[in-house]
Write a protein that holds these residues in place. Sequence first.
Motif, PDB file in Angstrom:
ATOM      1  N   GLY A  16       7.209  -1.650  -9.452  1.00 55.99           N
ATOM      2  CA  GLY A  16       7.971  -2.770  -9.462  1.00 55.99           C
ATOM      3  C   GLY A  16       8.745  -3.412  -8.194  1.00 55.99           C
ATOM      4  N   LEU A  17       8.798  -2.552  -7.266  1.00 55.49           N
ATOM      5  CA  LEU A  17       9.440  -2.941  -5.886  1.00 55.49           C
ATOM      6  C   LEU A  17       8.293  -3.841  -5.174  1.00 55.49           C
ATOM      7  N   LYS A  18       7.204  -3.798  -5.562  1.00 54.80           N
ATOM      8  CA  LYS A  18       6.114  -4.835  -4.821  1.00 54.80           C
ATOM      9  C   LYS A  18       6.382  -5.999  -4.845  1.00 54.80           C
ATOM     10  N   LYS A  19       7.134  -6.429  -5.947  1.00 58.14           N
ATOM     11  CA  LYS A  19       7.289  -8.150  -6.122  1.00 58.14           C
ATOM     12  C   LYS A  19       7.809  -8.757  -4.859  1.00 58.14           C
ATOM     13  N   LYS A  20       8.639  -8.617  -4.206  1.00 58.40           N
ATOM     14  CA  LYS A  20       9.456  -9.118  -3.067  1.00 58.40           C
ATOM     15  C   LYS A  20       8.279  -8.984  -1.997  1.00 58.40           C
ATOM     16  N   TRP A  21       7.314  -8.288  -2.015  1.00 58.30           N
ATOM     17  CA  TRP A  21       6.600  -8.206  -0.846  1.00 58.30           C
ATOM     18  C   TRP A  21       4.935  -8.756  -1.275  1.00 58.30           C
ATOM     19  N   THR A  22       5.009  -9.527  -2.540  1.00 57.00           N
ATOM     20  CA  THR A  22       3.672  -9.923  -3.089  1.00 57.00           C
ATOM     21  C   THR A  22       3.879 -11.727  -3.051  1.00 57.00           C
ATOM     22  N   LYS A  23       2.456 -12.092  -2.544  1.00 54.35           N
ATOM     23  CA  LYS A  23       2.649 -13.565  -2.611  1.00 54.35           C
ATOM     24  C   LYS A  23       1.381 -13.830  -3.695  1.00 54.35           C
ATOM     25  N   LEU A  24       0.336 -13.177  -3.909  1.00 54.89           N
ATOM     26  CA  LEU A  24      -0.659 -13.113  -4.864  1.00 54.89           C
ATOM     27  C   LEU A  24      -0.484 -11.889  -5.834  1.00 54.89           C
ATOM     28  N   SER A  25      -0.156 -12.315  -7.112  1.00 57.88           N
ATOM     29  CA  SER A  25      -0.241 -11.299  -8.001  1.00 57.88           C
ATOM     30  C   SER A  25      -1.528 -10.905  -8.337  1.00 57.88           C
ATOM     31  N   SER A  26      -1.892  -9.666  -8.562  1.00 54.35           N
ATOM     32  CA  SER A  26      -3.387  -9.039  -8.701  1.00 54.35           C
ATOM     33  C   SER A  26      -3.082  -8.484  -9.997  1.00 54.35           C
ATOM     34  N   ARG A  27      -3.274  -7.063 -10.257  1.00 59.24           N
ATOM     35  CA  ARG A  27      -3.514  -6.433 -11.485  1.00 59.24           C
ATOM     36  C   ARG A  27      -1.793  -6.425 -11.916  1.00 59.24           C
ATOM     37  N   PRO A  28      -2.023  -6.824 -13.466  1.00 58.45           N
ATOM     38  CA  PRO A  28      -0.457  -6.758 -14.122  1.00 58.45           C
ATOM     39  C   PRO A  28      -0.170  -5.306 -14.194  1.00 58.45           C
ATOM     40  N   LEU A  29       1.209  -5.035 -14.013  1.00 66.88           N
ATOM     41  CA  LEU A  29       1.822  -3.933 -14.405  1.00 66.88           C
ATOM     42  C   LEU A  29       1.767  -3.441 -15.665  1.00 66.88           C
ATOM     43  N   ARG A  36       0.714  -1.276   0.180  1.00 70.54           N
ATOM     44  CA  ARG A  36      -0.016   0.019  -0.060  1.00 70.54           C
ATOM     45  C   ARG A  36       1.000   1.185  -0.036  1.00 70.54           C
ATOM     46  N   ILE A  37       1.899   1.070   0.892  1.00 71.82           N
ATOM     47  CA  ILE A  37       2.868   2.233   0.465  1.00 71.82           C
ATOM     48  C   ILE A  37       3.170   2.708  -0.412  1.00 71.82           C
ATOM     49  N   LEU A  38       3.818   1.357  -1.312  1.00 78.42           N
ATOM     50  CA  LEU A  38       4.431   1.565  -2.736  1.00 78.42           C
ATOM     51  C   LEU A  38       3.361   2.282  -3.488  1.00 78.42           C
ATOM     52  N   ARG A  39       2.190   1.878  -3.245  1.00 77.31           N
ATOM     53  CA  ARG A  39       0.931   2.326  -4.269  1.00 77.31           C
ATOM     54  C   ARG A  39       0.628   3.625  -4.079  1.00 77.31           C
ATOM     55  N   ILE A  40       0.362   4.025  -2.890  1.00 78.90           N
ATOM     56  CA  ILE A  40      -0.239   5.189  -2.440  1.00 78.90           C
ATOM     57  C   ILE A  40       0.615   6.253  -2.116  1.00 78.90           C
ATOM     58  N   TRP A  41       1.814   6.175  -1.490  1.00 80.02           N
ATOM     59  CA  TRP A  41       2.527   7.289  -0.808  1.00 80.02           C
ATOM     60  C   TRP A  41       3.269   8.250  -1.809  1.00 80.02           C
ATOM     61  N   PRO A  42       3.909   7.459  -3.161  1.00 85.20           N
ATOM     62  CA  PRO A  42       4.681   8.367  -3.855  1.00 85.20           C
ATOM     63  C   PRO A  42       3.974   9.497  -4.609  1.00 85.20           C
ATOM     64  N   LEU A  43       2.613   8.947  -5.216  1.00 86.93           N
ATOM     65  CA  LEU A  43       2.166  10.055  -6.009  1.00 86.93           C
ATOM     66  C   LEU A  43       1.247  10.805  -4.620  1.00 86.93           C
ATOM     67  N   TYR A  44       0.875  10.233  -3.640  1.00 85.11           N
ATOM     68  CA  TYR A  44       0.287  11.326  -2.665  1.00 85.11           C
ATOM     69  C   TYR A  44       1.254  12.575  -2.118  1.00 85.11           C
ATOM     70  N   TYR A  45       2.432  12.044  -1.935  1.00 85.32           N
ATOM     71  CA  TYR A  45       3.304  13.014  -1.219  1.00 85.32           C
ATOM     72  C   TYR A  45       3.708  14.104  -2.519  1.00 85.32           C
ATOM     73  N   LEU A  46       3.782  13.816  -3.793  1.00 83.40           N
ATOM     74  CA  LEU A  46       4.027  14.419  -4.747  1.00 83.40           C
ATOM     75  C   LEU A  46       2.943  15.778  -5.046  1.00 83.40           C
ATOM     76  N   ILE A  47       1.599  15.384  -4.835  1.00 81.26           N
ATOM     77  CA  ILE A  47       0.671  16.293  -4.969  1.00 81.26           C
ATOM     78  C   ILE A  47       0.702  17.092  -3.489  1.00 81.26           C
ATOM     79  N   TRP A  48       0.998  16.455  -2.465  1.00 81.02           N
ATOM     80  CA  TRP A  48       1.105  17.170  -1.126  1.00 81.02           C
ATOM     81  C   TRP A  48       2.011  18.349  -1.474  1.00 81.02           C
TER      82      TRP A  48
END
Length: 404
Positions: free
Chosen positions: A391-404, A130-142
């Motif tokens: 792309g950094l999510k791979k090592k933290w992912t057990k079930l792949s969901s949406r393809p990048l 969730r951090i990798l998905r949400i935070w980068p763009l959120y803090y850019l807009i912030w």
Amino acid sequence: MKLLNWLIIKKQSQHQSVPESGLSRTYFPELDSLRFFAFVMVFGFHQGFGNIGSLLADIFAMTIDLPLLLILGKGIGVSTGAWMNHALSANGWIGVNLFFCLSGFIITHLLLKEESRFGSIDWMAFWVRRILRIWPLYYLIWLIGFGGIPWSKSIGLHSQGFSSPHALPFAVFLGNWSMIWQGPVGSDILSVLWSVCVEEQFYIIIPVALTILGPRSRIVFCITGILAAVLRRSYLAGLDVPQYQLTYDSLAQMDAILSGVLLALILRSPSAGIFLAGFTKKILAWLLLPVTIYLLSRSHLGHDVPIRRILDPLAIAGVSTGWLLLAVFSTRNWQRFLAWQGWVKMGQVSYGLYMWHEVVLTAKGSGLISFFLTVLIAMVSYQFFERPILGLKKKWTKLSSRPL
């Protein structure tokens, strides 16, 4: 006798395959389409399309209205355009509620599948994803909203400054509460972040609740939370608080999120899945669109009248849940529509669409050009900023969901 048994087993497997064909997936492209439609509603609510009703009325006047005028003596262009303007400018805010419901369902569905396959839910891995998905763009807009960018004044993007009392709360995802306590933030660019704050608060609670509670207790937890949200709105409506205080309140919004969570929990039952699949195909597929149109046609939807402020969000959560069911167990025609790659591709960048659209509207103003510019910026943002981080999510992912 053996042939009869074989036919019975085959018939049973065919019945059970109805929900499994939907729920066996970890990725639902149809839900991405719903994300895009949710964004379109929000964009329209923020006056992004301008007077789209007039444009639609003109298009109809030059096409289908002429034969209707000859046959019936009246056209549909003006009334359709007026409805479109009202649906978007007055009630398009329900797109955020649909976003909430979608998030609740998708997150819970993936966590339950993880638990089913591996025996437990990895909180840390979930939070990192969730951090990798949400935070980068959120803090850019912030940063853009509070600090500005070098050419911000020349294009009308006036920053709030880091001395703003809202800067720190938004930095720790409490911006929605900050706007309740200290008043609106004064920047459309930043005000859209309130819903992300609500979801981040939800992301802390749900994996913990799913781990601690048993199957039945999870459902009780969701129902209790939904009732608590209704009671919270009832309390706030009784105080006659300004609408923004009710809108930004996480507790008052929890029924939208928990409706999606509850649906994911219910669908873990094979019998419930079979029933809901049949109900969706035979009834919901025909009724949901008219009900949605009626909902978008309402005046004072969720506003002004106390009972509407209390109960309308519950009705919106129900309709949103219906669209989730239609996406998972859709008929052939609905599946073709919702799985169309144009909607799906736009839905895959819906987070960027939502985060960037007020930046574009602030700098460029409303209109279809602003809509397409928002789409372009969101696609570029996803491809060159968000995707490399994802792309950094791979090592933290057990079930792949949406393809990048």
